[in-house]
Scaffold this active site. Structure first.
Site, PDB file in Angstrom:
ATOM      1  N   ASN A 144       0.853  -1.182   0.000  1.00  0.00           N
ATOM      2  CA  ASN A 144       0.000   0.000   0.000  1.00  0.00           C
ATOM      3  C   ASN A 144       0.894   1.239   0.000  1.00  0.00           C
ATOM      4  O   ASN A 144       1.741   1.408   0.875  1.00  0.00           O
ATOM      5  CB  ASN A 144      -0.912   0.001   1.229  1.00  0.00           C
ATOM      6  CG  ASN A 144      -1.844   1.194   1.261  1.00  0.00           C
ATOM      7  OD1 ASN A 144      -1.481   2.274   1.718  1.00  0.00           O
ATOM      8  ND2 ASN A 144      -3.060   1.000   0.785  1.00  0.00           N
ATOM      9  N   CYS A 186      -4.910  10.672   0.397  1.00  0.00           N
ATOM     10  CA  CYS A 186      -3.927  11.576   0.994  1.00  0.00           C
ATOM     11  C   CYS A 186      -4.097  12.968   0.378  1.00  0.00           C
ATOM     12  O   CYS A 186      -4.379  13.090  -0.820  1.00  0.00           O
ATOM     13  CB  CYS A 186      -2.500  11.098   0.728  1.00  0.00           C
ATOM     14  SG  CYS A 186      -2.127   9.488   1.436  1.00  0.00           S
ATOM     15  N   LYS A 191      -6.937   2.610  -4.610  1.00  0.00           N
ATOM     16  CA  LYS A 191      -7.910   2.479  -3.525  1.00  0.00           C
ATOM     17  C   LYS A 191      -8.764   3.743  -3.455  1.00  0.00           C
ATOM     18  O   LYS A 191      -8.279   4.817  -3.098  1.00  0.00           O
ATOM     19  CB  LYS A 191      -7.199   2.234  -2.194  1.00  0.00           C
ATOM     20  CG  LYS A 191      -8.143   1.861  -1.048  1.00  0.00           C
ATOM     21  CD  LYS A 191      -7.367   1.396   0.171  1.00  0.00           C
ATOM     22  CE  LYS A 191      -8.293   0.853   1.244  1.00  0.00           C
ATOM     23  NZ  LYS A 191      -7.541   0.323   2.410  1.00  0.00           N
ATOM     24  N   ASN A 240     -12.000   2.957   0.795  1.00  0.00           N
ATOM     25  CA  ASN A 240     -11.231   3.329   1.976  1.00  0.00           C
ATOM     26  C   ASN A 240     -12.222   3.756   3.070  1.00  0.00           C
ATOM     27  O   ASN A 240     -13.436   3.691   2.882  1.00  0.00           O
ATOM     28  CB  ASN A 240     -10.267   4.478   1.635  1.00  0.00           C
ATOM     29  CG  ASN A 240      -9.017   4.458   2.502  1.00  0.00           C
ATOM     30  OD1 ASN A 240      -9.063   4.055   3.653  1.00  0.00           O
ATOM     31  ND2 ASN A 240      -7.904   4.891   1.948  1.00  0.00           N
ATOM     32  N   GLY A 251     -14.588  -3.010   3.277  1.00  0.00           N
ATOM     33  CA  GLY A 251     -15.405  -2.200   4.163  1.00  0.00           C
ATOM     34  C   GLY A 251     -16.372  -3.041   4.970  1.00  0.00           C
ATOM     35  O   GLY A 251     -17.466  -3.342   4.507  1.00  0.00           O
TER      36      GLY A 251
END
Length: 421
Positions: A214, A245, A279, A306, A357
């Site tokens: 990742n 991010c 992702k 995510n 999730g």
């Protein structure tokens, strides 16, 4: 949540001649000792346990401890812990599993998934023996859980988010429980790409499971740097790009803007021949638009999703519980959101999707598969039960047998509307 005393504010000057990471580490010096009493209370541990990290043998057992011991006893009955199983001379824990003559072969033959076709295409160019992998940030670097379970049974593991340089992570508190989930604000704490490759590459090669790295960063160059540093690392079969991010140039999350997400995807694809998985963040205004942009930029798969942004307030302190205020919500609470995003994205792209999730059991995994995912990630569930990913594998194998399917692939996308010719 225990009451946390107010701390006298101490100004610690930041040395601008040093990196941010080094300055943060210096600023945090001494805080561990100050936090010790309240962290011990939070964990239900003694002061000695909180300080040393070692269990107090005289301490009364806890419910979580009892559950963990039961889990370990179950795994021992299936052939012993992975770290205790000897390797045949001249062999290693390769991705193909134990070879004939390997002492592990007899044990592996007893696993419920043996003889059931669970193979899937998790990304273009990446086929896994089963559709179950672990989620980044919930399984460490894989080697930690290898002491508890046979990780070679997994389709793949996804390591903890890796950045160019070492990061100390966010201030405490970093985790807060919520109904059916947890909020986390870890802050991408990791030793940096070069150290991850050096420290864990050899161990990954011995685990006998595919490793997906990742990758996180705050600029396009950050992502490319991490992939460059990880090139050639044993065990690594793909990269998962964390676009949740913020971009240092504009502050917007890479994953919230289709153009930014596509730019990162193209740059990473140009750096590696391995599959690139993006992702997706559910916090984007239009997740489907981001998914399409990533596919057009060359992404080999997408992970949906995510964590979802959330917050808890400590009503006694009248302040947010997490040190950074907000954090990422994970666990069963977000599963309906994740399944919905998977369902929408699956109708918009032609590349594989990894559902993530709130997967805690095989039924949860089947929802994702039927919504169009070809594989799933198990994350938060492993905190409560280290065996959760293996139980999902066993449950999927049982479903294939019970419904007399030729393969688990037969259920992928069956809930999607029929495509118009």
């Amino acid at each position: 949540m225990p009451w946390r005393r107010f701390r006298k504010k101490v100004e610690r000057p930041i040395d601008v001649s040093r990196s941010i990471e080094e300055s943060l580490e210096d600023a945090a010096e001494g805080e561990s000792d100050e936090d010790l009493p309240e962290l011990a209370e939070l964990d239900g541990a003694t002061m000695a346990e909180a300080a040393t990290g070692e269990p107090d043998e005289d301490r009364a057992p806890t419910e979580l401890g009892d559950r963990l011991r039961d889990a370990l006893a179950t795994e021992e009955q299936r052939g012993g812990l992975p770290s205790e199983r000897p390797l045949a001379r001249g062999t290693s824990r390769s991705h193909e599993g134990p070879s004939e003559g390997d002492p592990r072969a007899a044990t592996a033959a007893r696993y419920p998934e043996v003889g059931v076709d669970l193979e899937v295409e998790a990304a273009r160019g990446l086929r896994l023996k089963n559709p179950v992998m672990t989620a980044s940030g919930t399984f460490g670097q894989g080697v930690e859980y290898a002491e508890l379970i046979d990780v070679s049974r997994l389709g793949a593991i996804v390591n903890k988010g890796t950045t160019p340089a070492a990061r100390p992570g966010n201030p405490q508190y970093r985790i807060a429980e919520t109904p059916s989930g947890i909020l986390n604000s870890i802050g991408l704490e990791n030793p940096g790409a070069a150290e991850v490759a050096r420290k864990y590459g050899k161990a990954w090669a011995e685990l006998g499971v595919a490793v997906i790295v990742n990758v996180a960063g705050y600029s396009v160059d950050d992502y490319v740097y991490v992939v460059h540093e990880m090139t050639g690392t044993p065990g690594v079969v793909a990269y998962e790009i964390n676009v949740s991010c913020p971009n240092v140039k504009g502050g917007m999350l890479f994953g919230c803007d289709p153009d930014l997400a596509a730019e990162v995807t193209r740059a990473v694809k140009a750096e590696t021949d391995l599959p690139v998985i993006v992702k997706l963040t559910p916090n984007a205004p239009d997740v489907v638009a981001v998914a399409r942009a990533c596919e057009e930029a060359g992404a080999d798969a997408l992970t949906a999703i995510n964590t979802v942004l959330g917050m808890r307030i400590d009503t006694r302190r009248r302040r947010p519980i997490l040190g950074t205020g907000s954090g990422g919500l994970s666990g069963p609470a977000i599963r309906p959101i994740a399944v919905h995003v998977t369902y929408q994205v699956a109708q918009a792209v032609g590349i594989p999707i990894i559902g993530a999730g709130g997967v805690t059991n095989a039924q949860d995994a089947l929802e994702f598969l039927m919504a169009g995912a070809s594989s799933v990630q198990v994350g938060t569930a492993t905190f409560a039960d280290p065996l959760a990913p293996l139980k999902v594998i066993e449950g999927l194998a049982a479903y294939v047998k019970e419904h007399e399917l030729a393969s688990i692939r037969d259920v992928i996308g069956v809930a999607l509307p029929a495509r118009e010719e």
